[in-house]
Write a protein that holds these residues in place. Structure first.
Motif, mmCIF file in Angstrom:
data_model
loop_
_atom_site.group_PDB
_atom_site.id
_atom_site.type_symbol
_atom_site.label_atom_id
_atom_site.label_comp_id
_atom_site.label_asym_id
_atom_site.label_seq_id
_atom_site.Cartn_x
_atom_site.Cartn_y
_atom_site.Cartn_z
ATOM 1 N N CYS A 169 0.792 -1.155 0.071
ATOM 2 C CA CYS A 169 0.115 0.116 0.023
ATOM 3 C C CYS A 169 0.877 1.090 -0.062
ATOM 4 N N GLY A 170 2.033 1.185 0.291
ATOM 5 C CA GLY A 170 2.957 2.344 0.028
ATOM 6 C C GLY A 170 2.210 3.312 1.026
ATOM 7 N N THR A 171 2.001 4.775 0.658
ATOM 8 C CA THR A 171 1.512 5.544 1.379
ATOM 9 C C THR A 171 0.032 5.817 1.675
ATOM 10 N N GLY A 172 -0.447 4.722 1.117
ATOM 11 C CA GLY A 172 -2.105 4.469 1.364
ATOM 12 C C GLY A 172 -3.099 5.291 0.475
ATOM 13 N N GLY A 173 -2.710 5.511 -0.908
ATOM 14 C CA GLY A 173 -3.515 6.142 -1.885
ATOM 15 C C GLY A 173 -4.663 5.311 -2.103
ATOM 16 N N PHE A 174 -4.356 4.186 -2.530
ATOM 17 C CA PHE A 174 -5.451 3.260 -2.926
ATOM 18 C C PHE A 174 -6.611 3.127 -1.609
ATOM 19 N N LEU A 175 -5.929 2.918 -0.543
ATOM 20 C CA LEU A 175 -6.935 2.624 0.710
ATOM 21 C C LEU A 175 -7.808 4.162 0.986
ATOM 22 N N ALA A 176 -7.205 5.043 0.795
ATOM 23 C CA ALA A 176 -7.765 6.163 1.228
ATOM 24 C C ALA A 176 -8.931 6.594 -0.027
ATOM 25 N N GLU A 177 -8.591 6.311 -1.109
ATOM 26 C CA GLU A 177 -9.746 6.722 -2.181
ATOM 27 C C GLU A 177 -10.647 5.592 -2.027
ATOM 28 N N ALA A 178 -10.342 4.477 -1.679
ATOM 29 C CA ALA A 178 -11.492 3.317 -1.560
ATOM 30 C C ALA A 178 -12.486 3.822 -0.181
ATOM 31 N N PHE A 179 -11.793 4.422 0.666
ATOM 32 C CA PHE A 179 -12.311 4.968 1.759
ATOM 33 C C PHE A 179 -13.534 6.020 1.583
ATOM 34 N N GLU A 180 -12.943 6.711 0.805
ATOM 35 C CA GLU A 180 -13.880 7.895 0.333
ATOM 36 C C GLU A 180 -14.968 7.351 -0.555
ATOM 37 N N HIS A 181 -14.549 6.326 -1.496
ATOM 38 C CA HIS A 181 -15.607 5.848 -2.060
ATOM 39 C C HIS A 181 -16.957 4.979 -1.463
ATOM 40 N N LEU A 182 -16.322 4.338 -0.399
ATOM 41 C CA LEU A 182 -17.313 3.483 0.540
ATOM 42 C C LEU A 182 -17.987 4.507 1.284
ATOM 43 N N SER A 183 -17.223 5.631 1.877
ATOM 44 C CA SER A 183 -18.101 6.341 2.742
ATOM 45 C C SER A 183 -19.094 7.013 2.206
ATOM 46 N N ALA A 184 -19.521 7.282 0.820
ATOM 47 C CA ALA A 184 -20.655 7.722 0.011
ATOM 48 C C ALA A 184 -21.866 6.897 0.152
ATOM 49 N N GLN A 185 -21.474 5.466 0.681
ATOM 50 C CA GLN A 185 -22.672 4.615 0.759
ATOM 51 C C GLN A 185 -22.988 4.317 2.154
ATOM 52 N N VAL A 186 -22.403 4.775 3.070
ATOM 53 C CA VAL A 186 -22.709 5.032 4.613
ATOM 54 C C VAL A 186 -24.098 5.556 4.739
ATOM 55 N N ARG A 187 -25.109 4.961 5.242
ATOM 56 C CA ARG A 187 -26.483 5.244 5.593
ATOM 57 C C ARG A 187 -26.744 5.412 6.945
ATOM 58 N N THR A 188 -26.325 4.249 7.740
ATOM 59 C CA THR A 188 -26.610 4.027 9.303
ATOM 60 C C THR A 188 -25.506 3.903 10.021
ATOM 61 N N THR A 189 -25.738 3.925 11.405
ATOM 62 C CA THR A 189 -24.517 3.540 12.251
ATOM 63 C C THR A 189 -23.875 2.157 12.298
ATOM 64 N N GLU A 190 -24.687 1.315 11.709
ATOM 65 C CA GLU A 190 -24.214 -0.084 11.421
ATOM 66 C C GLU A 190 -23.199 0.088 10.216
ATOM 67 N N ASP A 191 -23.812 0.763 9.329
ATOM 68 C CA ASP A 191 -22.832 1.098 8.189
ATOM 69 C C ASP A 191 -21.541 1.589 8.368
ATOM 70 N N ARG A 192 -21.531 2.603 9.305
ATOM 71 C CA ARG A 192 -20.433 3.132 9.534
ATOM 72 C C ARG A 192 -19.319 2.282 10.336
ATOM 73 N N GLU A 193 -20.026 1.491 11.222
ATOM 74 C CA GLU A 193 -19.263 0.463 11.844
ATOM 75 C C GLU A 193 -18.365 -0.654 11.029
ATOM 76 N N VAL A 194 -19.290 -0.753 9.971
ATOM 77 C CA VAL A 194 -18.763 -1.776 8.915
ATOM 78 C C VAL A 194 -17.490 -1.141 8.339
ATOM 79 N N LEU A 195 -17.850 0.011 7.848
ATOM 80 C CA LEU A 195 -16.690 0.771 7.115
ATOM 81 C C LEU A 195 -15.469 1.073 7.865
ATOM 82 N N GLN A 196 -15.682 1.358 9.222
ATOM 83 C CA GLN A 196 -14.442 1.663 10.114
ATOM 84 C C GLN A 196 -13.611 0.441 10.395
#
Length: 518
Positions: free
Chosen positions: A221-248
């Motif tokens: 992952c180096g400096t984390g570019g792919f994971l950071a972009e994937a996090f932003e992509h997945l964040s847009a799908q969060v709707r509930t507290t449970e969703d946030r826990e899954v993401l985190q």
């Protein structure tokens, strides 16, 4: 006399840029720091600790409002607010000792471990991995190279003016931080390890389209570019507290062999909002034998730009099947990625590979045969020269495959050079908008002069006994009109050398077969 017009107030971006520039200027005065490879890591861990303290304040306030208990990751007197926030606080030799000593007098006057020693000792509560484990891993081998505690106090005071409880400031600093990451790579000059342009990262994430509930892995992952972009992509799908826990808690996983990129990745992901990044420190290739990777180790999505051109030691090669062993790092990573994907169409990958990977023989040919026979290699994105400038002008490709295989046909897209220029460059890099046509083509796969499809049948060349001789995926666009060759003599010679190496590989394969039959 006319009054001089008042200076326009600084924007958040300008103010933060000014703070970072001032801090770097101060560090240049210190005799213990030798260039950006010393200065940038120091600035990173200082920013890291300030960011952690601001996040702790926010979480504590949220817990109070919710009537829930709050458990701090860092206890007094080691919090930023305890030793760093006062401009007239601990400084000079006392500050250096507080950071580096195993045991010292702490800012509150008590005796105890130094800051780094304390941070290294942190462990998650009740055996559950949390932010304390992340902090301990980050500071496991951290050292302070700055000799002047007075200059360090000046840097700390500057960073204290950044307030990570303001969303605009966090967003702006994350972009500024990406610039520091690029500088770090430039300063390090690691062969084969290139900063992946943000445009390419965004495109790869967009078309693989990770969904909340899936696990995304970057094994290098180096400096984390792919994971950071994937996090932003997945964040847009969060709707509930449970969703946030899954993401985190169970969405993103990484691995990084070197400590400095590992530290930078932790900071990068924390800035984007991932509270306890799950990144393993160490060479992912060395963790287990390929044959020991089972279903529990497999993930839904792999996005990565593995290092290439490196040479892995014999002990690491021993983790791979006898006839698939090579010292070429990229080819070992490709095998690992294939093994780590979930089966039955539930896994997909996007991997950056150098041009040579497409036409090389030997072990590379056998691995590519495995890829075509066991996976669906559905798309190859051919990137033009200069996309990875200034690290290399070697043409690169992104291969996209999934576990719905075997491959029936491969679609190619040739990304053209920028209009009016021969190639992309450091000063005129590839932009995400440049890939808009490819993104539009992606779903329907309609007719386009930049795209073509090749049947998989016939791509694998074998001998009479079925042994793989060659797999050439370096296929040119049949729709392209031959253009004038603008390559320099050095570039032409480089291409000839690469082709000669390919021919030599094939000759060695034939020679080995003849010797076996003799």
């Amino acid at each position: 006399m006319a009054k001089r017009p008042a200076a326009a107030p600084q924007t958040t971006a300008q103010r933060l840029d000014s703070i970072v520039k001032s801090a770097r200027q101060i560090m240049r005065k210190d005799k213990g720091l030798n260039g950006d490879l010393d200065r940038l890591p120091l600035l990173t861990w200082v920013l890291f600790l300030k960011f952690l303290d601001d996040m702790e304040r926010i979480h504590e306030d949220e817990a109070v409002l919710a009537g829930k208990p709050f458990h701090a990751a860092i206890d007094p007197p080691y919090r930023w607010r305890d030793w760093a926030a006062r401009r007239d606080g601990i400084t000079g030799p006392d500050l250096i000792r507080f950071l580096a000593a195993e045991e010292t007098i702490r800012p509150d006057g008590s005796k105890g471990p130094g800051l780094f020693a304390y941070l290294r000792s942190l462990r998650g509560r009740d055996g559950v991995r949390d932010r304390r484990d992340v902090i301990a891993t980050v500071f496991a081998e951290m050292t302070n190279r700055m000799e002047s505690g007075y200059l360090l106090r000046d840097v700390v005071n500057l960073v204290d003016a950044i307030h990570f409880d303001a969303s605009e400031e966090i967003h702006t600093l994350s972009r500024l931080y990406e610039g520091l990451l690029r500088e770090m790579r430039d300063a390090a000059g690691d062969s084969g390890e290139f900063y992946t342009p943000r445009a390419v990262v965004r495109f790869m994430v967009a078309v693989t389209n990770p969904r909340l509930g899936e696990v995304v892995l970057d094994p290098a992952c180096g400096t984390g570019g792919f994971l950071a972009e994937a996090f932003e992509h997945l964040s847009a799908q969060v709707r509930t507290t449970e969703d946030r826990e899954v993401l985190q808690d169970r969405s993103l996983v990484g691995g990084e062999a070197k400590r400095l990129p590992f530290l930078l990745a932790q900071m990068n992901l924390l800035l984007h909002g991932l509270e306890a990044p799950d990144i393993a420190l160490g060479n992912t290739l060395s963790r287990q034998r390929l044959t020991q990777i089972g279903e529990r180790d497999r993930v839904n999505v792999i996005l990565t730009n593995p290092p290439f051109g490196g040479e892995e030691e014999v002990g690491i090669q021993a983790n791979f099947p006898d006839d698939r062993r090579t010292n070429e790092t990229a080819m070992l990573f490709l095998q690992l990625i294939m093994r780590r994907l979930k089966r039955h169409g539930q896994g997909r990958a996007a991997v950056i590979v150098p041009n040579g990977t497409l036409f090389e023989g030997g072990v590379a040919a056998r691995v590519k045969a495995d890829l075509l026979r066991e996976f669906n290699l559905h798309t190859v994105l051919r990137l033009p020269e200069g996309v990875f400038a200034p690290y290399t002008d070697i043409p690169t490709n992104v291969i996209f495959f999934d576990t719905s295989g075997p491959t029936q046909a491969i679609s190619y897209w040739q990304q053209p050079a920028p209009e009016g220029r021969r190639k992309y460059s450091k000063t005129a890099p590839l932009q995400f908008e440049d890939l808009a046509d490819c993104l539009a083509w992606w779903g329907a796969r309609g007719e386009d002069p930049r795209a073509w499809t090749v049947p998989a049948e016939g791509l694998i060349r074998t001998d009479a006994e079925g042994r793989v001789l060659a797999v050439n995926l370096d296929l040119k666009n049949p729709n392209a009109v031959e253009a004038e060759d603008h390559r320099t003599p050095a570039e032409i010679v480089s291409g000839m050398v690469a082709r000669e190496a390919q021919v030599l590989d094939l000759l060695r394969e034939i020679e080995a077969l003849v010797a076996e039959r003799a």
